[in-house]
Structure formats: C-alpha cells, structure tokens
Design an enzyme around this catalytic site. Structure first.
Site, PDB file in Angstrom:
ATOM      1  N   SER A 141       0.828  -1.213   0.000  1.00  0.00           N
ATOM      2  CA  SER A 141       0.000   0.000   0.000  1.00  0.00           C
ATOM      3  C   SER A 141       0.863   1.265   0.000  1.00  0.00           C
ATOM      4  CB  SER A 141      -0.890  -0.003   1.247  1.00  0.00           C
ATOM      5  OG  SER A 141      -1.620   1.185   1.329  1.00  0.00           O
ATOM      6  N   LYS A 194      -3.436   2.610  -2.063  1.00  0.00           N
ATOM      7  CA  LYS A 194      -3.129   3.591  -1.017  1.00  0.00           C
ATOM      8  C   LYS A 194      -4.302   3.642  -0.037  1.00  0.00           C
ATOM      9  CE  LYS A 194      -1.213   7.205   0.971  1.00  0.00           C
ATOM     10  NZ  LYS A 194      -0.014   6.972   1.783  1.00  0.00           N
ATOM     11  N   ALA A 235       6.712  10.444   5.366  1.00  0.00           N
ATOM     12  CA  ALA A 235       5.651  10.977   6.237  1.00  0.00           C
ATOM     13  C   ALA A 235       4.606  11.612   5.320  1.00  0.00           C
ATOM     14  CB  ALA A 235       6.204  11.986   7.219  1.00  0.00           C
ATOM     15  N   GLY A 257       1.370  11.095   5.411  1.00  0.00           N
ATOM     16  CA  GLY A 257       0.229  11.558   6.223  1.00  0.00           C
ATOM     17  C   GLY A 257      -1.117  11.161   5.651  1.00  0.00           C
ATOM     18  N   ASN A 270      -5.507  -0.790   7.575  1.00  0.00           N
ATOM     19  CA  ASN A 270      -4.280  -0.128   8.023  1.00  0.00           C
ATOM     20  C   ASN A 270      -4.526   0.468   9.404  1.00  0.00           C
ATOM     21  OD1 ASN A 270      -2.034   1.406   8.470  1.00  0.00           O
ATOM     22  ND2 ASN A 270      -2.319   2.784   6.735  1.00  0.00           N
ATOM     23  N   CYS A 312      -0.544   3.166  10.790  1.00  0.00           N
ATOM     24  CA  CYS A 312       0.178   4.244  10.101  1.00  0.00           C
ATOM     25  C   CYS A 312       0.898   5.120  11.127  1.00  0.00           C
ATOM     26  CB  CYS A 312      -0.779   5.101   9.276  1.00  0.00           C
ATOM     27  SG  CYS A 312       0.102   6.453   8.446  1.00  0.00           S
ATOM     28  N   LYS A 317      -3.265  -5.048   9.040  1.00  0.00           N
ATOM     29  CA  LYS A 317      -1.850  -4.672   8.934  1.00  0.00           C
ATOM     30  C   LYS A 317      -1.299  -4.201  10.273  1.00  0.00           C
ATOM     31  CE  LYS A 317       1.272  -2.229   5.841  1.00  0.00           C
ATOM     32  NZ  LYS A 317       1.327  -1.535   4.554  1.00  0.00           N
ATOM     33  N   THR A 335       5.671   0.466   8.515  1.00  0.00           N
ATOM     34  CA  THR A 335       6.994   1.078   8.712  1.00  0.00           C
ATOM     35  C   THR A 335       7.348   1.251  10.193  1.00  0.00           C
ATOM     36  OG1 THR A 335       5.914   3.211   8.483  1.00  0.00           O
ATOM     37  CG2 THR A 335       6.982   2.318   6.525  1.00  0.00           C
ATOM     38  N   THR A 341       8.908  -0.219  -1.157  1.00  0.00           N
ATOM     39  CA  THR A 341       9.948   0.751  -1.519  1.00  0.00           C
ATOM     40  C   THR A 341      10.772   0.318  -2.737  1.00  0.00           C
ATOM     41  OG1 THR A 341      10.038   1.358   0.814  1.00  0.00           O
ATOM     42  CG2 THR A 341      11.895   2.052  -0.543  1.00  0.00           C
TER      43      THR A 341
HETATM   44  C1  FMN Z   1       5.809   6.337   0.470  1.00  0.00           C
HETATM   45  C2  FMN Z   1       5.105   5.286   1.267  1.00  0.00           C
HETATM   46  C3  FMN Z   1       3.735   5.365   1.482  1.00  0.00           C
HETATM   47  C4  FMN Z   1       3.073   4.387   2.221  1.00  0.00           C
HETATM   48  N1  FMN Z   1       1.716   4.481   2.400  1.00  0.00           N
HETATM   49  C5  FMN Z   1       1.056   3.503   3.067  1.00  0.00           C
HETATM   50  C6  FMN Z   1      -0.361   3.550   3.212  1.00  0.00           C
HETATM   51  O1  FMN Z   1      -1.042   4.449   2.732  1.00  0.00           O
HETATM   52  N2  FMN Z   1      -0.967   2.524   3.894  1.00  0.00           N
HETATM   53  C7  FMN Z   1      -0.255   1.472   4.433  1.00  0.00           C
HETATM   54  O2  FMN Z   1      -0.847   0.573   5.014  1.00  0.00           O
HETATM   55  N3  FMN Z   1       1.094   1.401   4.296  1.00  0.00           N
HETATM   56  C8  FMN Z   1       1.758   2.385   3.628  1.00  0.00           C
HETATM   57  N4  FMN Z   1       3.120   2.303   3.482  1.00  0.00           N
HETATM   58  C9  FMN Z   1       3.862   1.147   4.054  1.00  0.00           C
HETATM   59  C10 FMN Z   1       4.116   0.068   2.991  1.00  0.00           C
HETATM   60  O3  FMN Z   1       2.893  -0.424   2.481  1.00  0.00           O
HETATM   61  C11 FMN Z   1       4.951  -1.102   3.541  1.00  0.00           C
HETATM   62  O4  FMN Z   1       4.200  -1.780   4.526  1.00  0.00           O
HETATM   63  C12 FMN Z   1       6.279  -0.659   4.178  1.00  0.00           C
HETATM   64  O5  FMN Z   1       6.856   0.382   3.424  1.00  0.00           O
HETATM   65  C13 FMN Z   1       7.289  -1.803   4.314  1.00  0.00           C
HETATM   66  O6  FMN Z   1       7.597  -2.388   3.071  1.00  0.00           O
HETATM   67  P1  FMN Z   1       8.848  -1.917   2.124  1.00  0.00           P
HETATM   68  O7  FMN Z   1      10.074  -1.840   3.008  1.00  0.00           O
HETATM   69  O8  FMN Z   1       8.944  -2.958   1.056  1.00  0.00           O
HETATM   70  O9  FMN Z   1       8.474  -0.573   1.574  1.00  0.00           O
HETATM   71  C14 FMN Z   1       3.799   3.297   2.761  1.00  0.00           C
HETATM   72  C15 FMN Z   1       5.198   3.209   2.531  1.00  0.00           C
HETATM   73  C16 FMN Z   1       5.845   4.174   1.797  1.00  0.00           C
HETATM   74  C17 FMN Z   1       7.331   4.044   1.572  1.00  0.00           C
END
Ligand code: FMN
Length: 318
Positions: free
Chosen positions: A23, A47, A72, A74, A129, A132, A167, A195, A268
């Site tokens: 997401s 998202k 961040a 938000g 989610n 966050c 999550k 995260t 990422t």
């Molecule tokens: C730019 C960005 C935006 C994110 N937005 C969301 C979000 O809207 N909802 C959510 O559950 N996780 C969000 N995440 C978390 C990711 O879905 C993921 O769980 C987390 O980044 C760990 O995986 P990765 O290391 O492969 O990115 C976001 C992560 C990033 C980097």
C-alpha cells in the site's frame, strides 16, 4: 520453471502469485503498467483511504537514508466519497487483483469506510491499516493495543464477508499478542509489518528533515526487524501472513516465507526498479525447482527444519 506452484490463498482470495504490491507504493498499478507486467503479480494493495479527504503532511515528505526511506505522507487521499465516484471503476481494468486499504481514527469510521469500499466488485479484499505512524499518535493507536485491535477488527468483520487482512505495526513490544487478538476477532490474514518510526536531522539547519518531524522507515534497513516480526506472529496464529519490509530480491522474500509468511509485499523497491516483482516470481520458481520442490507452501515456516547438508567445520577451529 514450468509447473511450479506459486499460488497462494489468503482468506477467500486466490492469487496466482504470492507477490503483493504494498500500500502507498504502487498507486493502483496504472503508472507501473508501462514498466511491468501486472498479470505477473499477485495483487496491488491500494493507497489507504479515509472517510474524509486528507491533504497529508507538510513537505518534505520523503527522506532517503543509508539503507532505507523515511516517509511521512500523512495518508493523503481524496476521501471515500470521491474515491468511490471517480477512482474505483477503473480498477476493474487491472489484470491482477486489487485490494482496498482502509485507514481511520475511530472504530466507527473503520467500519463505515470498509463497508462502502468492500461493497464494490472491483475490490477483491480489504486491508485494514491500523498501523500508520505518520498521522500523530492516533494512527498507530489501534495496532499498538491488543484490546483496541480486537475491537476494530470485530467491528469491521461485522460489515464485510470479503477477505480481511489486518496490517500490524512493528512499533510494539509484543506483536504475537496483537496478532493473536486480530485472528480471534476475525481477521483472515495479517500484513506484517508497516513502517518503523524514525527521524532524520539536518545538522546544518538544526531541523528535522521531514516536514512532519518524524516518519516511517521502510526499505532494506527494516528487513531483519520485519523477518522477526513475521516469525513471532506466525507462531501465534494459524491465518496466513503477508510479510513485508525491505524486500528487494527473491532471497529476501525467501527469508519471509521461511519465517512463516504465506505471501509477501513489495513496497519501496518498486521506486528503484518496477521489474523487481516479476524477477522475484521467476527466481522463486527457480529456487523451488533446484530443490525438487513443487510448491511454495512446502517452505512456509520451515526456518527451524533445516535443509541440505549441515555446515561442517573443517580443520582446526580452535
Ligand atoms: C511512500 C510510502 C507510502 C506508504 N503508504 C502507506 C499507506 O497508505 N498505507 C499502508 O498501510 N502502508 C503504507 N506504506 C507502508 C508500505 O505499504 C509497507 O508496509 C512498508 O513500506 C514496508 O515495506 P517496504 O520496506 O517494502 O516498503 C507506505 C510506505 C511508503 C514508503
């Protein structure tokens, strides 16, 4: 690699590949279609969407760090009304499953947004989610408390029969307790992890680099933390886990499967190379074939079993 079974069942959702796009890191797949074959991924997780529109946090919202990314955002999103009216219909064109992600600040709003989003045929499943870290302390409140996790999952479970993935946050002392509570409240699966909270400071300006001051760390830096969280959660529940956090290669993904994940999500890494998910699928198939295995299910949670010849010390090791 033909004949390799990489399929996975998450609740009622059957996917041909175990690779979800995390997401917030893949939009709805539209922008990636020019670079990647979306029919070769398991699903896109959208998202997170909230009841009301959100402008998100002040800039800057992204800060690269040595082995990861601080974000961040938000929870910037247009709100559920606009989303349903203008966005959701086009998800039907995607050649892979599309999973909606719901964020909120109260139990009622989680249930309200889920009910409306899950009612749409274009949405194959719901990810909740509750973790966050970028919206003040409220964002993670639910995932940091077993009782609140149970309360929100029960409320959401009551409004949808679609597959519900909850999550979880790594910013807790006992993820196993929270995982168990989510399962007993009716979750079909868990996404582990969101995260990790982090901060970066500009030593010349004497100011935090993110407009929001703090953010969520993703990417390779968090992978060992994520693998452990999956390992601990997997021992506490019997529902499938979607492991995530810093996955860039098939070898990274395999750590998660061996720790107990049934599927993985890639976030990422898509920002640097949108072909990574397909590469991982191909290499997972080759890994199984080289070991005479036919299904990924054969390796899920097998980190304690051992495979092949144990390492032998040779010569004098003192
Ligand atoms: C730019 C960005 C935006 C994110 N937005 C969301 C979000 O809207 N909802 C959510 O559950 N996780 C969000 N995440 C978390 C990711 O879905 C993921 O769980 C987390 O980044 C760990 O995986 P990765 O290391 O492969 O990115 C976001 C992560 C990033 C980097």
């Amino acid at each position: 690699m033909s004949g390799m079974d990489l399929s996975v069942k998450i609740g009622k959702l059957e996917l041909p590949y175990p690779t979800l796009m995390a997401s917030g890191c893949y939009g709805s797949g539209e922008e990636f279609e020019a670079f990647a074959d979306l029919s070769k991924i398991g699903a896109v997780v959208l998202k997170s969407v909230t009841r009301e529109p959100r402008l998100g946090n002040p800039m800057p919202r992204l800060v690269p760090t040595p082995a990861g990314l601080l974000n961040a955002i938000g929870l910037q999103n247009p709100g559920i009304d606009w989303y349903l009216e203008h966005e959701v219909a086009k998800f039907a064109q995607r050649p892979c499953a599309v999973i909606g992600s719901v964020a909120a600040f109260s139990v009622d709003d989680y249930a309200y947004v889920t009910q409306r989003l899950a009612a749409r045929d274009e949405i194959a499943a719901i990810e909740l989610n509750i973790s966050c870290p970028n919206v003040g302390s409220e964002g993670e409140t639910f995932a940091c408390d077993p009782a609140l996790t149970g309360k929100v999952v029960r409320a959401v479970r009551a409004v949808t029969g679609k597959t519900l993935i909850v999550k979880l946050s790594p910013n807790v002392t006992d993820i196993a307790a929270i995982a168990a509570e989510a399962e007993s409240a009716g979750a079909d699966a868990l996404a582990v992890i969101n995260t990790l909270r982090g901060m970066s400071i500009d030593v010349h300006a004497w100011k935090p680099r993110l407009g929001n001051l703090t953010g969520g760390l993703s990417g390779p830096a968090i992978r060992p933390v994520a693998v452990l969280a999956v390992y601990e959660a997997a021992r506490a529940v019997s529902i499938p886990i979607v492991g995530q956090g810093g996955i860039e290669t098939a070898s990274d993904a395999l750590e998660f499967f061996l720790a107990g994940a049934s599927a993985i999500a890639i976030g990422t890494a898509n920002f640097t190379d949108p072909r990574i998910p397909e590469k991982i699928v191909n290499e997972l198939g080759a890994y199984l074939e080289a070991r005479g295995l036919r299904s990924l299910r054969d390796i899920v949670g097998k980190a304690n079993v051992g495979f092949g010849t144990p390492f032998q010390y040779e010569g004098d090791v003192g």
